[in-house]
Scaffold this motif. Structure first.
Motif, PDB file in Angstrom:
ATOM      1  N   SER A 222       0.808  -1.223   0.000  1.00  0.00           N
ATOM      2  CA  SER A 222       0.000   0.000   0.000  1.00  0.00           C
ATOM      3  C   SER A 222       0.840   1.272   0.000  1.00  0.00           C
ATOM      4  O   SER A 222       0.323   2.358  -0.271  1.00  0.00           O
ATOM      5  CB  SER A 222      -0.925   0.010   1.221  1.00  0.00           C
ATOM      6  N   ILE A 223       2.127   1.167   0.285  1.00  0.00           N
ATOM      7  CA  ILE A 223       2.968   2.364   0.359  1.00  0.00           C
ATOM      8  C   ILE A 223       4.376   2.011  -0.126  1.00  0.00           C
ATOM      9  O   ILE A 223       4.926   0.973   0.253  1.00  0.00           O
ATOM     10  CB  ILE A 223       2.994   2.934   1.801  1.00  0.00           C
ATOM     11  N   TYR A 224       4.921   2.893  -0.974  1.00  0.00           N
ATOM     12  CA  TYR A 224       6.227   2.626  -1.583  1.00  0.00           C
ATOM     13  C   TYR A 224       7.142   3.841  -1.420  1.00  0.00           C
ATOM     14  O   TYR A 224       6.698   4.952  -1.110  1.00  0.00           O
ATOM     15  CB  TYR A 224       6.059   2.320  -3.075  1.00  0.00           C
ATOM     16  N   GLU A 225       8.419   3.575  -1.658  1.00  0.00           N
ATOM     17  CA  GLU A 225       9.428   4.635  -1.659  1.00  0.00           C
ATOM     18  C   GLU A 225      10.270   4.532  -2.923  1.00  0.00           C
ATOM     19  O   GLU A 225      10.567   3.437  -3.391  1.00  0.00           O
ATOM     20  CB  GLU A 225      10.342   4.530  -0.433  1.00  0.00           C
ATOM     21  N   LEU A 226      10.612   5.693  -3.444  1.00  0.00           N
ATOM     22  CA  LEU A 226      11.478   5.768  -4.618  1.00  0.00           C
ATOM     23  C   LEU A 226      12.739   6.528  -4.219  1.00  0.00           C
ATOM     24  O   LEU A 226      12.659   7.677  -3.786  1.00  0.00           O
ATOM     25  CB  LEU A 226      10.765   6.482  -5.771  1.00  0.00           C
ATOM     26  N   GLU A 227      13.883   5.874  -4.345  1.00  0.00           N
ATOM     27  CA  GLU A 227      15.156   6.541  -4.053  1.00  0.00           C
ATOM     28  C   GLU A 227      15.729   7.100  -5.346  1.00  0.00           C
ATOM     29  O   GLU A 227      15.922   6.373  -6.314  1.00  0.00           O
ATOM     30  CB  GLU A 227      16.146   5.566  -3.427  1.00  0.00           C
TER      31      GLU A 227
END
Length: 386
Positions: A222-227
């Motif tokens: 449900s929640i992601y991160e993009l580096e």
């Protein structure tokens, strides 16, 4: 006399030939030279300074913000569970992800609890004699102890004498030993720490699982991160909480994320700063490659042009009286395809497309936009020199 006459005739013939040649040369008309003059058609824009938002472009792979790598801390045969331990399987928080056969270890824990129960039972008569005021409290605790349930917490010590007496009987040390065994017993049943999906499964039912073996990976979809990596030159422009526009490689889908963290360290190898963008959407999947457009700041009294229009030494071509000229500018930000610059006055006629072979002083003709179909088309005129 004959020789003299021949000599005189020869001299006269030479003189007449020279005179005739001069007359022919003097009477010859010189044709006027014709010079071809090439006038290239150019496309231009009129400069109108305004506030230009500086957008930093970057990209990276999407990763789940909450992810768990599953490892076994015990050894045993993997048993069947409520759901199959397979990639793509979804689990609710608290549901059993996998179960390892614990029958042998469970029996040893029950045996330890039984010994603990007997120890307490043998201590109660002595408490009735020496500490009749606290004996009922420990009798109630004894009644709560069961070999099939988790060991309840010990009663609070009312005095140092009670503490010394209970410690002397080895009750507290036995209690902590059993709690440690119970804690290890719980590791035979691995439960989901949050609602999520299994993205990697490395074992199957019936597999002998060894201590320290990796079992799989579990994520929250449900929640992601993009580096993303930003050049240190523009690292000072990044601010936590800033909004970011994300898009897929095809540009057909867009999402909005927020900068949640900025690394305080510059990568010594790439000279970049890492920024982490948080994004939520059901359309996203871990591992997707996304482009990010970070709104860094706004630059007033500036314009944005394609990088291909920039010349060496921070110069651009402008048109003055149908002639090309170069003008110095002040670039404030470079992206992959665009450059934001200052230093051009409003109304300046600036080339909007590069001209092959352009040079200062080159004669050009400004194309009419409504008739222009090809930005690289040229027109040649011929004329005679004065």
């Amino acid at each position: 006399m004959r020789k003299i006459l021949l000599s005189i005739l020869g001299i006269l013939l030479i003189v007449i030939s020279i005179f005739a040649a001069r007359q022919i040369i003097n009477n010859k008309k010189r044709p006027k030279s014709r010079v071809e003059r090439s006038v290239k058609t150019v496309f231009v824009d009129t400069v109108q300074n305004k506030t230009v938002p500086i957008v930093i472009e970057s990209n990276g792979n999407l990763l789940a913000k909450r992810r768990v790598e599953l490892y076994s801390e015990v050894q045993g045969v993997l048993k069947s569970s409520y759901k199959l331990f397979k990639t793509g399987q979804r689990f609710k928080r608290g549901q059993s992800l996998l179960r390892i056969d614990d029958s042998e270890y469970y029996s040893s824990v029950k045996a330890q609890k039984s010994n603990f129960y007997n120890l307490l039972a043998s201590t109660i008569p002595d408490l009735n004699l020496d500490f009749p005021e606290i004996a009922p409290k420990w009798q109630d605790y004894l009644n709560q102890v069961s070999v099939d349930k988790a060991l309840p917490s010990l009663p609070e010590m009312a005095s140092d004498k009670e503490n010394y007496f209970i410690n002397g009987r080895g009750i507290i040390s036995n209690y902590h030993t059993i709690k440690n065994l119970e804690n290890r017993l719980s590791k035979y049943n691995i439960r989901a720490p949050f609602d999520g999906i299994l993205t990697q499964a490395l074992v199957n039912e019936g597999t002998l699982v060894r201590n320290g073996q990796k079992l799989g990976e579990f994520i929250d979809p449900s929640i992601y991160e993009l580096e993303v990596a930003i050049s240190k030159t523009y690292g000072y422009l990044l601010k936590e909480g800033g909004q970011v526009t994300l898009s897929n490689l095809e540009g057909t889908q867009k999402w909005t994320g927020d900068v949640v963290r900025i690394n305080g360290r510059v990568n010594p190898e790439t000279q970049t700063v890492s920024a982490f963008i948080e994004v939520k959407s059901e359309d996203l999947k871990e591992g997707m490659y996304l482009n990010a457009s970070l709104m860094a700041k706004e630059e007033s009294e500036a314009i944005e042009i394609p990088r291909k229009l920039m010349l060496d030494n921070n110069e651009v071509f402008v048109v003055k009286d149908s002639l090309l000229a170069v003008q110095k500018v002040n670039p404030v930000y470079f992206s992959e395809k665009k450059v934001v610059l200052k230093g051009l006055a409003d109304g300046t006629v600036l080339l909007s497309e590069p001209v092959p072979g352009a040079y200062p002083g080159m004669l050009v003709r400004i194309a009419e936009i409504e008739n222009a179909t090809d930005s690289t088309s040229t027109e040649t005129k011929k004329g005679s020199a004065p």
